[in-house]
Write an enzyme that holds these catalytic residues in place. Structure first.
Site, PDB file in Angstrom:
ATOM      1  N   SER A 124       0.770  -1.432  -0.298  1.00 29.87           N
ATOM      2  CA  SER A 124      -0.044   0.058   0.109  1.00 29.87           C
ATOM      3  C   SER A 124       1.062   1.303  -0.250  1.00 29.87           C
ATOM      4  O   SER A 124       1.791   1.023   0.013  1.00 29.87           O
ATOM      5  CB  SER A 124      -0.801  -0.016   1.431  1.00 29.87           C
ATOM      6  OG  SER A 124      -1.224   0.787   1.154  1.00 29.87           O
ATOM      7  N   TYR A 148      -1.516   0.131  10.522  1.00 30.67           N
ATOM      8  CA  TYR A 148      -2.310  -0.404   9.277  1.00 30.67           C
ATOM      9  C   TYR A 148      -1.136  -0.071   8.281  1.00 30.67           C
ATOM     10  O   TYR A 148       0.004  -1.564   7.764  1.00 30.67           O
ATOM     11  CB  TYR A 148      -3.273  -0.069   8.379  1.00 30.67           C
ATOM     12  CG  TYR A 148      -3.453  -0.511   7.259  1.00 30.67           C
ATOM     13  CD1 TYR A 148      -3.271  -1.352   6.446  1.00 30.67           C
ATOM     14  CD2 TYR A 148      -2.916   0.381   6.154  1.00 30.67           C
ATOM     15  CE1 TYR A 148      -3.652  -2.308   5.780  1.00 30.67           C
ATOM     16  CE2 TYR A 148      -2.820   0.051   4.519  1.00 30.67           C
ATOM     17  CZ  TYR A 148      -3.850  -1.142   4.526  1.00 30.67           C
ATOM     18  OH  TYR A 148      -3.561  -1.409   3.051  1.00 30.67           O
ATOM     19  N   LYS A 152       1.881  -3.522   7.240  1.00 31.47           N
ATOM     20  CA  LYS A 152       2.479  -3.164   5.469  1.00 31.47           C
ATOM     21  C   LYS A 152       3.641  -3.034   4.979  1.00 31.47           C
ATOM     22  O   LYS A 152       4.131  -3.917   4.162  1.00 31.47           O
ATOM     23  CB  LYS A 152       1.929  -2.156   4.749  1.00 31.47           C
ATOM     24  CG  LYS A 152      -0.129  -2.408   4.651  1.00 31.47           C
ATOM     25  CD  LYS A 152      -0.399  -3.386   3.658  1.00 31.47           C
ATOM     26  CE  LYS A 152      -0.976  -4.749   3.922  1.00 31.47           C
ATOM     27  NZ  LYS A 152      -1.385  -5.559   3.073  1.00 31.47           N
TER      28      LYS A 152
HETATM   29  P1  NAD Z   1     -11.012  -6.631   2.106  1.00 26.14           P
HETATM   30  O1  NAD Z   1     -10.884  -6.561   2.781  1.00 26.14           O
HETATM   31  O2  NAD Z   1     -11.889  -5.723   0.419  1.00 26.14           O
HETATM   32  O3  NAD Z   1     -10.424  -7.590   1.278  1.00 26.14           O
HETATM   33  C1  NAD Z   1      -9.279  -8.853   2.066  1.00 26.14           C
HETATM   34  C2  NAD Z   1     -10.092  -9.940   2.719  1.00 26.14           C
HETATM   35  O4  NAD Z   1      -8.893 -11.258   3.009  1.00 26.14           O
HETATM   36  C3  NAD Z   1     -11.393  -9.964   2.832  1.00 26.14           C
HETATM   37  O5  NAD Z   1     -12.109 -11.081   1.954  1.00 26.14           O
HETATM   38  C4  NAD Z   1     -10.760 -11.480   4.206  1.00 26.14           C
HETATM   39  O6  NAD Z   1     -12.325 -11.789   4.700  1.00 26.14           O
HETATM   40  C5  NAD Z   1      -9.607 -11.724   3.761  1.00 26.14           C
HETATM   41  N1  NAD Z   1      -8.883 -12.035   4.763  1.00 26.14           N
HETATM   42  C6  NAD Z   1      -8.545 -10.929   6.034  1.00 26.14           C
HETATM   43  N2  NAD Z   1      -8.060 -11.130   6.675  1.00 26.14           N
HETATM   44  C7  NAD Z   1      -7.813 -13.443   6.520  1.00 26.14           C
HETATM   45  C8  NAD Z   1      -7.304 -13.970   7.273  1.00 26.14           C
HETATM   46  N3  NAD Z   1      -6.817 -14.200   8.368  1.00 26.14           N
HETATM   47  N4  NAD Z   1      -7.922 -15.785   6.837  1.00 26.14           N
HETATM   48  C9  NAD Z   1      -8.301 -15.460   4.980  1.00 26.14           C
HETATM   49  N5  NAD Z   1      -8.882 -14.756   4.873  1.00 26.14           N
HETATM   50  C10 NAD Z   1      -8.731 -13.151   5.484  1.00 26.14           C
HETATM   51  O7  NAD Z   1      -9.803  -6.050   1.115  1.00 26.14           O
HETATM   52  P2  NAD Z   1      -9.289  -5.288  -0.297  1.00 26.14           P
HETATM   53  O8  NAD Z   1      -9.311  -4.063  -0.197  1.00 26.14           O
HETATM   54  O9  NAD Z   1      -9.444  -6.131  -1.706  1.00 26.14           O
HETATM   55  O10 NAD Z   1      -7.418  -5.404  -0.120  1.00 26.14           O
HETATM   56  C11 NAD Z   1      -7.290  -6.614  -0.323  1.00 26.14           C
HETATM   57  C12 NAD Z   1      -5.512  -5.979  -0.220  1.00 26.14           C
HETATM   58  O11 NAD Z   1      -5.121  -4.902  -0.689  1.00 26.14           O
HETATM   59  C13 NAD Z   1      -4.935  -5.658   1.971  1.00 26.14           C
HETATM   60  O12 NAD Z   1      -4.235  -6.780   1.870  1.00 26.14           O
HETATM   61  C14 NAD Z   1      -4.955  -4.481   1.938  1.00 26.14           C
HETATM   62  O13 NAD Z   1      -4.125  -4.422   2.714  1.00 26.14           O
HETATM   63  C15 NAD Z   1      -4.479  -4.071   0.277  1.00 26.14           C
HETATM   64  N6  NAD Z   1      -4.677  -2.718  -0.047  1.00 26.14           N
HETATM   65  C16 NAD Z   1      -6.401  -2.245  -0.417  1.00 26.14           C
HETATM   66  C17 NAD Z   1      -5.974  -1.082  -0.473  1.00 26.14           C
HETATM   67  C18 NAD Z   1      -7.215  -0.790  -0.313  1.00 26.14           C
HETATM   68  O14 NAD Z   1      -7.669   1.219  -0.456  1.00 26.14           O
HETATM   69  N7  NAD Z   1      -8.987  -1.582  -0.586  1.00 26.14           N
HETATM   70  C19 NAD Z   1      -5.136  -0.247  -1.074  1.00 26.14           C
HETATM   71  C20 NAD Z   1      -4.490  -0.895  -0.787  1.00 26.14           C
HETATM   72  C21 NAD Z   1      -3.482  -1.949  -0.311  1.00 26.14           C
END
Ligand code: NAD
Ligand code: UDP
Length: 335
Positions: A124, A148, A152
């Site tokens: 991120s 957070y 990361k």
């Molecule tokens: P999201 O919450 O929609 O998806 C994450 C998924 O991981 C969820 O379905 C959740 O149920 C699952 N999860 C969490 N912990 C878990 C565990 N211990 N075991 C199994 N499943 C687990 O989030 P997203 O927006 O799709 O983000 C995905 C990735 O991208 C993350 O790593 C997040 O840090 C990164 N990210 C997201 C953003 C954003 O703004 N959406 C920005 C930068 C980075």
């Protein structure tokens, strides 16, 4: 090729699953559904005509995760599963370290045990924190500004140290602000409870599910005083993962890329664009800054363009139009 997608029923994971399946790649999803719904698997099948394998598994349980690797012959991993709310991480840092760090250690352990040599990691822009010099380049110092972001950064260290020690291949993608939804309107961002991110909040205000948006901070050193971010269409982002897998076909080592559009938009800009896309007025109130927020953050993604042959293509208008279609067609999310 068979790719294990942790967090594959989540927002970005579901769009990436669609992208990969459409390219003929076998997808195996592992998710504990802590922030997503099983219905996403049905929606992925409706869009692609292919049902991905799904395991309701917590990656923090090493034994459960190993069982998935035993059952499936995995070639590569895309590791999305993590908790992602900055404000929640300020309130519950240990939960974030436990989930995001332990989960990543287990994914790496499983890869080592089952000889899987390629990983794409979701990182991120939050790893940059207060380093300040926008547009941000990959070599900017990492100074995450909240728990957070620190999880990361630790994930990045774990994956790169591990990939280097094993001569594996790793691509670390630092996403900026993914928004929008698949243009079918069948999958999109569906936060459980009140959204903490800007776009789902705005779209729920437009739909009448929430009364008004609170604009967190109007005295930042930005052109209109509100926070500036680099918004990117989630389908553009999904395509970046495919390019990362292609990169790993013939390369080992660790590669880190910013994945953003290179343009900054303020909260007020986003309200205006969403009003245009939805034809609805977005009620808002100027409020205090949110703890853990930075004033401005946008990417220099030229390295991804050069080395991954990837570039953001969608406009803010398309992002808002797709977000609104998803909201209108699914007023109660996946229920
Ligand atoms: P999201 O919450 O929609 O998806 C994450 C998924 O991981 C969820 O379905 C959740 O149920 C699952 N999860 C969490 N912990 C878990 C565990 N211990 N075991 C199994 N499943 C687990 O989030 P997203 O927006 O799709 O983000 C995905 C990735 O991208 C993350 O790593 C997040 O840090 C990164 N990210 C997201 C953003 C954003 O703004 N959406 C920005 C930068 C980075
Ligand atoms: N924001 C806001 N109200 C909200 C949610 C977010 O004003 O209800 C602002 C936030 O302060 C930031 C921008 O919108 O300036 C993007 O926030 P988001 O949480 O979506 O992304 P991040 O802060 O993780 O970049």
């Amino acid at each position: 090729m068979k790719v294990l997608i942790t967090g594959g029923t989540g927002y970005i994971g579901s769009h990436t699953s669609v992208e990969l399946i459409n390219k003929g790649i076998d997808v195996v999803i592992v998710d504990n559904l802590s922030n997503s719904d099983f219905e996403v698997v049905n929606r992925i099948e409706r869009i692609t005509g292919v049902r991905p394998a799904f395991y309701k598994t917590d990656i923090c349980s090493r034994s459960e995760l190993f069982r998935v690797f035993e059952n499936e012959k995995i070639d590569s991993v895309i590791h999305f599963a993590a908790l992602k709310s900055i404000s929640e991480s300020v309130e519950k840092p240990l939960l974030y370290y436990e989930n995001n760090v332990t989960g990543t250690m287990n994914v790496c352990e499983a890869m080592k045990r089952f000889n899987v040599k390629k990983i794409v990691l979701s990182s991120s822009a939050a790893v940059y924190g207060l380093t300040g010099n926008n547009p941000l380049k990959e070599e900017a110092p990492l100074f995450p500004y909240n728990p957070y972001g620190r999880t990361k950064m630790i994930q990045e260290h774990i994956v790169s140290d591990f990939a280097e020690s094993e001569s594996f291949g790793a691509v670390i993608l630092r996403y900026f602000n993914p928004i929008g939804a698949h243009e079918s309107g069948l999958i999109g961002e569906n936060p459980k409870g009140k959204p903490s991110n800007l776009m789902p909040y705005i779209s729920q205000v437009a739909a009448g599910r929430l009364e008004k948006l609170f604009v967190f901070g109007s005295d930042y050193k930005t052109p209109d005083g509100t926070g500036v971010r680099d918004y990117i269409h989630v389908s553009d982002l999904a395509r970046g993962h495919l390019q990362a897998l292609i990169k790993l076909e013939n390369n080992t080592g660790v590669f880190t890329y910013n994945i953003g559009s290179g343009r900054g938009h303020s909260v007020l800009d986003m309200i205006k664009s969403f009003e245009k896309a939805s034809g609805r007025k977005i009620a808002f109130e100027l409020a205090e800054r949110r703890p853990g927020d930075v004033d401005m953050c946008y990417a220099d993604s030229s390295l991804a363009e050069k080395e991954l042959d990837w570039k953001a293509e969608c406009s803010i208008d398309k992002m808002c139009a797709d977000e609104w279609r998803w909201q209108k067609l699914n007023p109660n999310g996946y229920e």
